[in-house]
Scaffold this motif. Structure first.
Motif, PDB file in Angstrom:
ATOM      1  N   SER A   1      24.143  54.500   3.834  1.00 44.60           N
ATOM      2  CA  SER A   1      24.587  55.789   3.277  1.00 44.60           C
ATOM      3  C   SER A   1      23.948  56.955   4.032  1.00 44.60           C
ATOM      4  O   SER A   1      24.572  57.996   4.228  1.00 44.60           O
ATOM      5  N   VAL A   2      22.697  56.755   4.453  1.00 40.34           N
ATOM      6  CA  VAL A   2      21.995  57.807   5.196  1.00 40.34           C
ATOM      7  C   VAL A   2      22.668  58.013   6.552  1.00 40.34           C
ATOM      8  O   VAL A   2      22.929  59.145   6.977  1.00 40.34           O
ATOM      9  N   ILE A   3      22.981  56.903   7.212  1.00 41.38           N
ATOM     10  CA  ILE A   3      23.615  56.978   8.533  1.00 41.38           C
ATOM     11  C   ILE A   3      24.991  57.620   8.418  1.00 41.38           C
ATOM     12  O   ILE A   3      25.358  58.485   9.212  1.00 41.38           O
ATOM     13  N   ARG A   4      25.732  57.222   7.384  1.00 42.35           N
ATOM     14  CA  ARG A   4      27.070  57.785   7.194  1.00 42.35           C
ATOM     15  C   ARG A   4      27.002  59.295   6.933  1.00 42.35           C
ATOM     16  O   ARG A   4      27.822  60.049   7.415  1.00 42.35           O
TER      17      ARG A   4
ATOM     18  N   VAL B   1      17.053  56.542  13.579  1.00 35.67           N
ATOM     19  CA  VAL B   1      18.485  56.347  13.819  1.00 35.67           C
ATOM     20  C   VAL B   1      18.902  57.055  15.103  1.00 35.67           C
ATOM     21  O   VAL B   1      19.575  56.465  15.959  1.00 35.67           O
ATOM     22  N   VAL B   2      18.484  58.306  15.241  1.00 35.66           N
ATOM     23  CA  VAL B   2      18.857  59.085  16.422  1.00 35.66           C
ATOM     24  C   VAL B   2      18.354  58.396  17.692  1.00 35.66           C
ATOM     25  O   VAL B   2      19.089  58.256  18.670  1.00 35.66           O
ATOM     26  N   ALA B   3      17.100  57.903  17.646  1.00 33.94           N
ATOM     27  CA  ALA B   3      16.516  57.235  18.812  1.00 33.94           C
ATOM     28  C   ALA B   3      17.283  55.960  19.148  1.00 33.94           C
ATOM     29  O   ALA B   3      17.576  55.685  20.310  1.00 33.94           O
ATOM     30  N   TYR B   4      17.628  55.190  18.092  1.00 37.39           N
ATOM     31  CA  TYR B   4      18.348  53.931  18.324  1.00 37.39           C
ATOM     32  C   TYR B   4      19.725  54.197  18.923  1.00 37.39           C
ATOM     33  O   TYR B   4      20.147  53.540  19.873  1.00 37.39           O
ATOM     34  N   VAL B   5      20.411  55.183  18.338  1.00 39.52           N
ATOM     35  CA  VAL B   5      21.759  55.517  18.791  1.00 39.52           C
ATOM     36  C   VAL B   5      21.736  56.007  20.243  1.00 39.52           C
ATOM     37  O   VAL B   5      22.615  55.711  21.031  1.00 39.52           O
ATOM     38  N   ARG B   6      20.675  56.729  20.583  1.00 38.82           N
ATOM     39  CA  ARG B   6      20.547  57.235  21.947  1.00 38.82           C
ATOM     40  C   ARG B   6      20.423  56.068  22.937  1.00 38.82           C
ATOM     41  O   ARG B   6      21.014  56.085  24.013  1.00 38.82           O
ATOM     42  N   ASP B   7      19.674  55.039  22.516  1.00 39.37           N
ATOM     43  CA  ASP B   7      19.478  53.878  23.391  1.00 39.37           C
ATOM     44  C   ASP B   7      20.638  52.889  23.327  1.00 39.37           C
ATOM     45  O   ASP B   7      20.822  52.085  24.230  1.00 39.37           O
ATOM     46  N   HIS B   8      21.386  52.917  22.246  1.00 39.83           N
ATOM     47  CA  HIS B   8      22.503  51.976  22.063  1.00 39.83           C
ATOM     48  C   HIS B   8      23.768  52.746  21.696  1.00 39.83           C
ATOM     49  O   HIS B   8      24.205  52.729  20.549  1.00 39.83           O
TER      50      HIS B   8
ATOM     51  N   MET C   1      13.395  58.486   9.025  1.00 42.85           N
ATOM     52  CA  MET C   1      14.547  57.574   9.141  1.00 42.85           C
ATOM     53  C   MET C   1      15.568  58.141  10.108  1.00 42.85           C
ATOM     54  O   MET C   1      16.090  57.418  10.955  1.00 42.85           O
ATOM     55  N   GLU C   2      15.843  59.433   9.964  1.00 39.43           N
ATOM     56  CA  GLU C   2      16.832  60.057  10.843  1.00 39.43           C
ATOM     57  C   GLU C   2      16.379  59.991  12.294  1.00 39.43           C
ATOM     58  O   GLU C   2      17.170  59.755  13.201  1.00 39.43           O
ATOM     59  N   GLY C   3      15.074  60.183  12.509  1.00 36.55           N
ATOM     60  CA  GLY C   3      14.509  60.104  13.857  1.00 36.55           C
ATOM     61  C   GLY C   3      14.735  58.724  14.452  1.00 36.55           C
ATOM     62  O   GLY C   3      15.131  58.593  15.610  1.00 36.55           O
TER      63      GLY C   3
ATOM     64  N   ARG D   1      25.753  64.701  13.317  1.00 39.60           N
ATOM     65  CA  ARG D   1      24.478  64.573  14.023  1.00 39.60           C
ATOM     66  C   ARG D   1      24.611  63.848  15.360  1.00 39.60           C
ATOM     67  O   ARG D   1      23.736  63.939  16.207  1.00 39.60           O
ATOM     68  N   PHE D   2      25.675  63.088  15.531  1.00 40.04           N
ATOM     69  CA  PHE D   2      25.815  62.307  16.763  1.00 40.04           C
ATOM     70  C   PHE D   2      26.879  62.875  17.690  1.00 40.04           C
ATOM     71  O   PHE D   2      27.259  62.240  18.652  1.00 40.04           O
ATOM     72  N   GLU D   3      27.348  64.056  17.372  1.00 46.59           N
ATOM     73  CA  GLU D   3      28.441  64.624  18.159  1.00 46.59           C
ATOM     74  C   GLU D   3      28.068  64.844  19.619  1.00 46.59           C
ATOM     75  O   GLU D   3      28.902  64.700  20.503  1.00 46.59           O
TER      76      GLU D   3
END
Ligand SMILES: [Zn+2]
Ligand SMILES: [Zn+2]
Length: 153
Positions: free
Chosen positions: A70-73, A46-53, A42-44, A80-82
């Protein structure tokens, strides 16, 4: 479902997984292996999506990845997104309003600032007319003493 019999020697390390309730051996992951793998996946995502968006909001990430909010928060809290320029919102520490940076929202920051300025002003008023710093501190202390007295027994 078969429950593995806990081995007495490792009893201290055997726990119930907080996510699925399964008994597992604690290795510092705070969850069972299955959930850990799922979490990593799941984290992977999220990280991939955030990287593209990079302009995505939490709601959009939830919708696109299917990962619980809750996982994203938690990931945001863990920083993780710093490294990316993602601006995911999270609640203000004071009022819970969504914010994207710092600890407080603009309203709370303003309120805190005003409060701080007021405190500064009050301190300044106490200092008026007293030039010597030591004497000034002494005066403030004396004043506090005097204020305390009536309630003291
Ligand atoms: Zn689990
Ligand atoms: Zn606030």
């Amino acid at each position: 479902m078969k429950k593995p019999k806990p081995n007495l020697k490792t009893m201290a390390k055997v726990k119930n997984c907080p996510l699925c309730g399964q008994i597992y051996v604690e290795t510092g992951r705070k969850m069972c292996r299955d959930c850990y793998v799922r979490q990593e996946e799941m984290e992977g995502k999220v990280v991939a999506y955030v990287r593209d968006h990079p302009d995505a909001t939490v709601g959009e990430v939830v919708e696109a990845t299917g990962v619980e909010e809750s996982v994203i928060r938690r990931m945001i809290r863990e920083g993780r997104f710093e490294s990316s320029n993602i601006q995911l919102d999270y609640p203000c520490a004071r009022c819970g309003k969504p914010i994207i940076k710092g600890k407080f929202c603009q309203d709370c920051l303003m309120r805190l600032y005003v409060k701080m300025q007021r405190t500064k002003k009050e301190l300044k008023l106490k200092q008026v007319g007293v030039k010597d710093h030591a004497r000034r501190v002494f005066m403030v202390e004396r004043e506090e003493e005097t204020n305390k007295k009536p309630t003291k027994k």
